[in-house]
Scaffold this motif. Structure first.
Motif, PDB file in Angstrom:
ATOM      1  N   LEU A 105       0.807  -1.219   0.000  1.00  0.00           N
ATOM      2  CA  LEU A 105       0.000   0.000   0.000  1.00  0.00           C
ATOM      3  C   LEU A 105       0.840   1.269   0.000  1.00  0.00           C
ATOM      4  N   ASN A 106       2.129   1.129  -0.135  1.00  0.00           N
ATOM      5  CA  ASN A 106       3.006   2.307  -0.148  1.00  0.00           C
ATOM      6  C   ASN A 106       2.611   3.244  -1.291  1.00  0.00           C
ATOM      7  N   GLY A 107       2.301   4.480  -0.971  1.00  0.00           N
ATOM      8  CA  GLY A 107       1.901   5.461  -1.967  1.00  0.00           C
ATOM      9  C   GLY A 107       0.430   5.456  -2.313  1.00  0.00           C
ATOM     10  N   VAL A 108      -0.339   4.505  -1.776  1.00  0.00           N
ATOM     11  CA  VAL A 108      -1.773   4.416  -2.052  1.00  0.00           C
ATOM     12  C   VAL A 108      -2.525   5.447  -1.219  1.00  0.00           C
ATOM     13  N   GLN A 109      -3.435   6.184  -1.865  1.00  0.00           N
ATOM     14  CA  GLN A 109      -4.195   7.213  -1.164  1.00  0.00           C
ATOM     15  C   GLN A 109      -5.586   6.754  -0.738  1.00  0.00           C
ATOM     16  N   TRP A 110      -6.056   5.650  -1.303  1.00  0.00           N
ATOM     17  CA  TRP A 110      -7.394   5.157  -0.971  1.00  0.00           C
ATOM     18  C   TRP A 110      -7.430   3.678  -1.296  1.00  0.00           C
ATOM     19  N   SER A 111      -8.072   2.884  -0.446  1.00  0.00           N
ATOM     20  CA  SER A 111      -8.045   1.431  -0.659  1.00  0.00           C
ATOM     21  C   SER A 111      -9.340   0.787  -0.190  1.00  0.00           C
ATOM     22  N   ILE A 112      -9.653  -0.363  -0.806  1.00  0.00           N
ATOM     23  CA  ILE A 112     -10.846  -1.136  -0.480  1.00  0.00           C
ATOM     24  C   ILE A 112     -10.412  -2.495   0.043  1.00  0.00           C
ATOM     25  N   ALA A 113     -10.886  -2.872   1.207  1.00  0.00           N
ATOM     26  CA  ALA A 113     -10.640  -4.210   1.743  1.00  0.00           C
ATOM     27  C   ALA A 113     -11.842  -5.077   1.422  1.00  0.00           C
ATOM     28  N   ASP A 210     -10.554  19.930  -6.768  1.00  0.00           N
ATOM     29  CA  ASP A 210      -9.822  21.020  -6.118  1.00  0.00           C
ATOM     30  C   ASP A 210      -9.525  20.736  -4.646  1.00  0.00           C
ATOM     31  N   ALA A 211      -9.909  19.564  -4.172  1.00  0.00           N
ATOM     32  CA  ALA A 211      -9.676  19.217  -2.765  1.00  0.00           C
ATOM     33  C   ALA A 211      -8.184  19.030  -2.503  1.00  0.00           C
ATOM     34  N   SER A 212      -7.808  19.181  -1.246  1.00  0.00           N
ATOM     35  CA  SER A 212      -6.410  18.977  -0.866  1.00  0.00           C
ATOM     36  C   SER A 212      -6.024  17.518  -1.077  1.00  0.00           C
ATOM     37  N   PRO A 213      -4.747  17.248  -1.334  1.00  0.00           N
ATOM     38  CA  PRO A 213      -4.317  15.864  -1.595  1.00  0.00           C
ATOM     39  C   PRO A 213      -4.613  14.946  -0.421  1.00  0.00           C
ATOM     40  N   ARG A 222       2.142   5.995   9.752  1.00  0.00           N
ATOM     41  CA  ARG A 222       3.123   6.679  10.622  1.00  0.00           C
ATOM     42  C   ARG A 222       2.414   7.613  11.598  1.00  0.00           C
ATOM     43  N   MET A 223       1.318   8.216  11.154  1.00  0.00           N
ATOM     44  CA  MET A 223       0.539   9.066  12.057  1.00  0.00           C
ATOM     45  C   MET A 223      -0.027   8.255  13.221  1.00  0.00           C
ATOM     46  N   TYR A 224      -0.544   7.055  12.922  1.00  0.00           N
ATOM     47  CA  TYR A 224      -1.111   6.215  13.977  1.00  0.00           C
ATOM     48  C   TYR A 224      -0.042   5.809  14.995  1.00  0.00           C
ATOM     49  N   GLY A 257     -11.680  10.557   5.952  1.00  0.00           N
ATOM     50  CA  GLY A 257     -10.895  10.642   4.728  1.00  0.00           C
ATOM     51  C   GLY A 257      -9.768  11.653   4.888  1.00  0.00           C
ATOM     52  N   LEU A 258      -8.684  11.253   5.501  1.00  0.00           N
ATOM     53  CA  LEU A 258      -7.629  12.179   5.901  1.00  0.00           C
ATOM     54  C   LEU A 258      -6.872  12.786   4.718  1.00  0.00           C
ATOM     55  N   GLU A 259      -6.734  14.086   4.768  1.00  0.00           N
ATOM     56  CA  GLU A 259      -5.870  14.787   3.820  1.00  0.00           C
ATOM     57  C   GLU A 259      -4.456  14.868   4.399  1.00  0.00           C
ATOM     58  N   ARG A 260      -3.496  15.104   3.533  1.00  0.00           N
ATOM     59  CA  ARG A 260      -2.100  15.127   3.967  1.00  0.00           C
ATOM     60  C   ARG A 260      -1.864  16.188   5.043  1.00  0.00           C
ATOM     61  N   GLU A 261      -2.480  17.361   4.873  1.00  0.00           N
ATOM     62  CA  GLU A 261      -2.297  18.430   5.850  1.00  0.00           C
ATOM     63  C   GLU A 261      -2.902  18.047   7.203  1.00  0.00           C
ATOM     64  N   GLU A 262      -4.015  17.318   7.187  1.00  0.00           N
ATOM     65  CA  GLU A 262      -4.644  16.877   8.429  1.00  0.00           C
ATOM     66  C   GLU A 262      -3.765  15.864   9.159  1.00  0.00           C
ATOM     67  N   VAL A 263      -3.131  14.969   8.407  1.00  0.00           N
ATOM     68  CA  VAL A 263      -2.187  14.025   9.010  1.00  0.00           C
ATOM     69  C   VAL A 263      -1.045  14.780   9.669  1.00  0.00           C
ATOM     70  N   ASN A 264      -0.545  15.807   9.004  1.00  0.00           N
ATOM     71  CA  ASN A 264       0.548  16.600   9.571  1.00  0.00           C
ATOM     72  C   ASN A 264       0.119  17.309  10.858  1.00  0.00           C
ATOM     73  N   ILE A 265      -1.137  17.749  10.905  1.00  0.00           N
ATOM     74  CA  ILE A 265      -1.640  18.412  12.115  1.00  0.00           C
ATOM     75  C   ILE A 265      -1.682  17.423  13.280  1.00  0.00           C
ATOM     76  N   VAL A 266      -2.223  16.234  13.035  1.00  0.00           N
ATOM     77  CA  VAL A 266      -2.295  15.225  14.100  1.00  0.00           C
ATOM     78  C   VAL A 266      -0.889  14.857  14.574  1.00  0.00           C
ATOM     79  N   ARG A 267       0.042  14.694  13.635  1.00  0.00           N
ATOM     80  CA  ARG A 267       1.405  14.355  14.032  1.00  0.00           C
ATOM     81  C   ARG A 267       2.066  15.502  14.785  1.00  0.00           C
ATOM     82  N   GLY A 268       1.723  16.738  14.430  1.00  0.00           N
ATOM     83  CA  GLY A 268       2.256  17.884  15.165  1.00  0.00           C
ATOM     84  C   GLY A 268       1.757  17.899  16.603  1.00  0.00           C
TER      85      GLY A 268
END
Length: 282
Positions: A105-113, A210-213, A222-224, A257-268
């Motif tokens: 899943l490295n580099g995957v932004q969305w996945s279905i189990a 136009d949504a954030s990545p 890594r955030m978890y 549905g976490l955006e990259r900036e939101e992950v950075n906020i949680v990690r901060g």
């Protein structure tokens, strides 16, 4: 009674008078999500299943197959796998082998189990058609993956929790046993229909262009880890008796549905918690 790993021989169902390639077929022009979608098989046991999976993927115009720790070494060249691929030898030969689902899943932004049973915890559950409808928007913006489990045990709860959504094929409840390749065929067909409808209509899918990545799977994992360490440091999470806290948090974040900036906020936040509770002099 036949087991779920038994197949009809490929020659008995092969149609030599196939129709001309349509967009998205390996022999035709590839477009849209066909190139950004990967099919992930976690610890497949039987070479024949891997070959049949390659065939299922190729018939719907896809080509990216990832094998997580397959039980048989060099399964891509196994005679049974090659026979069951029945002309999809190129997809089989190019299958990427990795040691863990995290690597797949490295580099995957969305996945279905894909799962055959309900889970107490995990991401939101969708029907295959609804999942495909969501997939087309995400595939237009980045890498997506469909994750299938081992033939006998399916996906572990940990594997399911790594994914964005969960899909279940509503088969006959009196006999719901689906072969691995059959499940892949169902989902790849739904994706194909969704992708071609998007291409034909010129639509971009259900995701705002136009949504954030979106954050990639490895970034979220890594955030978890960072968040879990912070909660342990606060004595909010007892690692000896975690009481499914992280599973519940994963479900909460999966719904958003976490955006990259939101992950950075949680990690901060986690970083500053760790700095605040760090014992002085260390």
């Amino acid at each position: 009674m036949p087991s779920v790993t038994e197949f009809q021989h490929p020659s008995s169902s092969h149609d030599s008078s196939a129709a001309p390639a349509a967009p998205g077929d390996s022999a035709g022009p590839v477009r849209g999500g066909f190139t950004s979608t990967r099919f992930v098989l976690v610890e497949p046991s039987h070479p024949g299943n891997v070959g049949a999976a390659a065939r299922a993927v190729k018939t719907m115009g896809f080509s990216r197959l990832v094998l997580v720790a397959p039980r048989v070494a060099n399964v891509q060249s196994d005679p049974e796998a090659v026979a069951m691929a029945s002309g999809a030898d190129d997809v089989l030969a190019c299958a990427h082998v990795v040691p863990s689902l995290g690597d797949a899943l490295n580099g995957v932004q969305w996945s279905i189990a894909l799962t055959a049973r309900a889970r107490e915890y995990g991401p939101p559950q969708l029907s295959p058609r609804a999942a495909a409808a969501q997939a087309r928007g995400h595939a237009a913006q980045g890498e997506i993956a469909l994750v299938f489990g081992n033939e006998r045990t399916g996906l572990s709860n940990e594997d399911v929790e790594r994914c964005s959504v969960l899909a279940h094929i509503p088969a006959n409840p009196a006999y719901s046993s689906l072969n691995l390749a059959q499940a892949i065929q169902v989902l790849s067909y739904e994706l194909r229909i969704a992708y071609l409808e998007t291409a034909d209509s010129g639509a971009t899918g259900s995701v705002d262009p136009d949504a954030s990545p979106r954050a990639a799977s490895d970034e979220i994992e890594r955030m978890y880890v960072h968040l879990e360490n912070a909660l342990i440091a606060l004595d909010f999470l007892d690692p000896v008796n975690p009481k499914k806290l992280m599973s519940r948090l994963r479900r909460l974040f999966a719904r958003s549905g976490l955006e990259r900036e939101e992950v950075n906020i949680v990690r901060g936040i986690a970083k500053h918690i760790l700095l605040k509770v760090k014992p002085s002099g260390k």
